[in-house]
Design a protein around this motif. Structure first.
Motif, mmCIF file in Angstrom:
data_model
loop_
_atom_site.group_PDB
_atom_site.id
_atom_site.type_symbol
_atom_site.label_atom_id
_atom_site.label_comp_id
_atom_site.label_asym_id
_atom_site.label_seq_id
_atom_site.Cartn_x
_atom_site.Cartn_y
_atom_site.Cartn_z
ATOM 1 N N PRO A 57 -31.391 -8.383 -71.624
ATOM 2 C CA PRO A 57 -31.302 -8.416 -70.163
ATOM 3 C C PRO A 57 -31.561 -9.820 -69.646
ATOM 4 O O PRO A 57 -32.095 -10.679 -70.365
ATOM 5 C CB PRO A 57 -32.414 -7.460 -69.725
ATOM 6 N N GLY A 59 -33.424 -12.793 -67.998
ATOM 7 C CA GLY A 59 -34.850 -13.092 -67.962
ATOM 8 C C GLY A 59 -35.590 -12.877 -69.263
ATOM 9 O O GLY A 59 -36.808 -13.029 -69.307
ATOM 10 N N ALA A 60 -34.875 -12.522 -70.334
ATOM 11 C CA ALA A 60 -35.540 -12.372 -71.638
ATOM 12 C C ALA A 60 -35.960 -13.745 -72.155
ATOM 13 O O ALA A 60 -35.252 -14.736 -71.979
ATOM 14 C CB ALA A 60 -34.610 -11.702 -72.634
ATOM 15 N N SER A 288 -36.264 -6.956 -64.534
ATOM 16 C CA SER A 288 -35.079 -7.448 -65.256
ATOM 17 C C SER A 288 -33.848 -7.423 -64.347
ATOM 18 O O SER A 288 -32.974 -8.299 -64.442
ATOM 19 C CB SER A 288 -34.820 -6.603 -66.508
ATOM 20 N N GLU A 289 -33.777 -6.430 -63.454
ATOM 21 C CA GLU A 289 -32.660 -6.351 -62.517
ATOM 22 C C GLU A 289 -32.770 -7.440 -61.451
ATOM 23 O O GLU A 289 -31.753 -7.986 -61.001
ATOM 24 C CB GLU A 289 -32.629 -4.958 -61.883
ATOM 25 N N CYS A 291 -33.952 -10.358 -62.082
ATOM 26 C CA CYS A 291 -33.488 -11.550 -62.794
ATOM 27 C C CYS A 291 -31.954 -11.647 -62.817
ATOM 28 O O CYS A 291 -31.398 -12.733 -62.949
ATOM 29 C CB CYS A 291 -34.005 -11.559 -64.232
ATOM 30 N N SER A 292 -31.273 -10.507 -62.722
ATOM 31 C CA SER A 292 -29.813 -10.492 -62.827
ATOM 32 C C SER A 292 -29.107 -10.883 -61.538
ATOM 33 O O SER A 292 -27.899 -11.126 -61.539
ATOM 34 C CB SER A 292 -29.331 -9.091 -63.241
ATOM 35 N N TYR A 317 -30.019 -2.816 -66.944
ATOM 36 C CA TYR A 317 -29.933 -2.936 -68.397
ATOM 37 C C TYR A 317 -30.532 -1.744 -69.139
ATOM 38 O O TYR A 317 -30.036 -1.347 -70.187
ATOM 39 C CB TYR A 317 -30.658 -4.207 -68.865
ATOM 40 N N LYS A 318 -31.615 -1.174 -68.610
ATOM 41 C CA LYS A 318 -32.405 -0.212 -69.381
ATOM 42 C C LYS A 318 -31.585 0.987 -69.832
ATOM 43 O O LYS A 318 -31.645 1.407 -70.978
ATOM 44 C CB LYS A 318 -33.606 0.255 -68.549
ATOM 45 N N SER A 393 -38.235 -15.716 -66.651
ATOM 46 C CA SER A 393 -38.458 -14.559 -67.509
ATOM 47 C C SER A 393 -39.247 -13.504 -66.754
ATOM 48 O O SER A 393 -39.862 -13.777 -65.714
ATOM 49 C CB SER A 393 -39.224 -14.966 -68.770
ATOM 50 N N ARG A 394 -39.246 -12.283 -67.283
ATOM 51 C CA ARG A 394 -39.995 -11.195 -66.659
ATOM 52 C C ARG A 394 -41.468 -11.548 -66.568
ATOM 53 O O ARG A 394 -42.108 -11.348 -65.524
ATOM 54 C CB ARG A 394 -39.818 -9.902 -67.462
#
Length: 478
Positions: A57, A59-60, A288-289, A291-292, A317-318, A393-394
């Motif tokens: 995803p 931000g990893a 994570s969303e 970050c997208s 992503y999840k 990142s997260r």
């Protein structure tokens, strides 16, 4: 090599692993370049395998994309190499193909297990009996994490699942492992069945209380109100720098305005965090969303009476949903607009870096890596990576939110999922007439989601399920 050649190379690698005819140069992972060709990231014999960005995803961390076999005990190294190759290239029958985070967590957890086996003087997986498996369970249950507390059920489950996974994968190796606990499961051993089931506990999960959420939201709005001043100051400084003005020239002029260069940097960081805070509070999306999110992700629709609905596009992503849309508040659009204005200079730096790389070598793999970030709203400069610009990142976002809360005078430590759970509870409360200070955001909200689903197939159904679960809990309490 082209896409067909790359995939053929991976299939050969998989066949070699399955038959035991290992080829040290077999392809494990690669990334697609601008021209459609593939760049090899990892081969079978490499000590460190790099997983492609496409498996992760937004931000990893880069560290989560590395599998370091040098950390694996020598006696298990080749077996784990074969098992991991099979896992990456083919997954496990009956399960969906593993994502990057799943592969990384498996590798990290199984390395801990193999290191523990080494400490028990066990040199082969086939010697790990069910008795040994239950001894490992007891060992993990006795470990202590942060603040001296036992490991959480989720952490234990992750460790035990890795043992079950290596048991399955090892059946095609020359060192097959017996099932570690034939009459049990990782979920049961981690205490996550029955009353410990996370789904039963979800509605009871602690949400962000009003006396934290209110001041956080208010402070975020106050920072948003200062956006024009902060962004114009940054533009002025960049203008001076483009004219080759020295620090001695810039410093006194900023001082007259009551600012310093470090003060502007801090203000920019707080403003960016304020935008993130508003988006998380008013949308319930995952970090994570967040970050997208990219440029121009905000849009509007009108209902039959001409009333506007505010929307936001991103990637989920999840659950593998991919492109997703969320119904948001008007203030969310304002935060998105400010975030986009704030990030332009960093996006320009990325574009310039890509231009320079393309001029030197059009096939440089860094070009494809950097292009993933050029439209992202939440970028930052990493001083640990030679001032490299990339998506936050997260963990960095959570650190930023905690620092922002501290400057608000709030004593609270945020967790990644708290905003989503809090949003669900507030949305559920709004359906019972308790609109609270988010009433403007919820003016269109109804727990009858049929109409919303009809509007778009790209909506976050899982978020609506969370709202429904929260509403069910409220009804039960009433």
């Amino acid at each position: 090599m082209n896409a067909a050649e790359f995939r053929a190379g991976q299939l050969k690698a998989l066949h070699a692993v399955q038959t035991g005819m290992i080829n040290p140069n077999a392809l494990i992972s690669g990334m697609r370049l601008e021209d459609g060709s593939y760049y090899v990231l990892s081969r079978y014999s490499d000590d460190v395998w790099t997983l492609p960005d496409s498996l992760f995803p937004a931000g990893a961390k880069d560290t989560q994309k590395k599998l370091n076999f040098l950390r694996v005990p020598v006696m298990f190294r080749e077996t784990l190499r074969a098992c991991t190759a099979h896992y990456i290239l083919n997954g496990i029958e009956g399960r969906s193909r593993p994502k990057g985070i799943t592969i990384y967590q498996f590798f990290q957890s199984v390395t801990l297990f193999l290191t523990w086996l080494q400490d028990q003087s066990i040199a082969r997986l086939s010697d790990a009996t069910p008795l040994i498996g239950h001894q490992y369970v007891s060992f993990c249950r006795g470990l202590r994490g942060r603040k001296g507390k036992p490991l959480s059920g989720g952490t234990l489950k992750q460790r035990f699942l890795a043992v079950e996974t290596v048991h399955i994968l090892s059946q095609q190796s020359d060192d097959p492992m017996r099932h570690p606990w034939p009459e049990s499961s990782a979920k049961y051993l981690a205490g996550l069945t029955g009353q410990g089931n996370p789904q039963l506990q979800e509605a009871r999960t602690e949400i962000i209380p009003d006396d934290i959420l209110g001041p956080l939201f208010q402070s975020s709005i106050e920072w948003l109100d200062r956006a024009d001043e902060i962004i114009s100051l940054r533009a002025q400084v960049e203008g001076w720098k483009s004219e080759d003005r020295s620090f001695r020239f810039i410093q006194p002029r900023l001082k007259k305005l009551g600012w310093t260069l470090s003060g502007i940097r801090t203000a920019e960081q707080h403003l960016q965090t304020a935008c993130m805070s508003i988006i998380l509070i008013t949308t319930g999306i995952r970090v994570s969303e967040l970050c997208s999110l990219e440029n121009q992700c905000a849009f509007k629709t009108l209902d039959e009476e001409g009333e506007p609905f505010h929307w936001m596009r991103g990637t989920s992503y999840k659950t593998g949903a991919g492109a997703c849309e969320w119904l948001v508040a008007e203030i969310t659009h304002r935060a998105l607009t400010v975030a986009e204005s704030l990030v332009r200079s960093l996006q320009a730096q990325l574009e310039q870096r890509i231009f320079d790389l393309r001029t030197d070598d059009p096939k440089d793999p860094d070009i494809a890596r950097l292009k993933e970030h050029t439209r992202r709203l939440f970028l930052a400069v990493s001083t640990r990576q030679n001032n490299r610009v990339g998506t936050l990142s997260r963990d960095s976002i959570i650190d930023r939110l905690n620092a922002f809360a501290a400057q608000c005078g709030l004593d609270w430590r945020f967790a990644p999922h708290q905003f989503r759970r809090t949003f669900a509870v507030y949305a559920a409360h709004s359906a019972f007439g308790d609109l609270r200070y988010l009433r403007d955001h919820f003016k269109h909200w109804s727990l009858d989601m049929t109409t919303l689903y009809a509007m778009s197939r790209l909506q976050d159904a899982e978020l609506y399920d969370s709202v429904g679960l929260a509403a069910l809990s409220i009804k039960t309490d009433l």
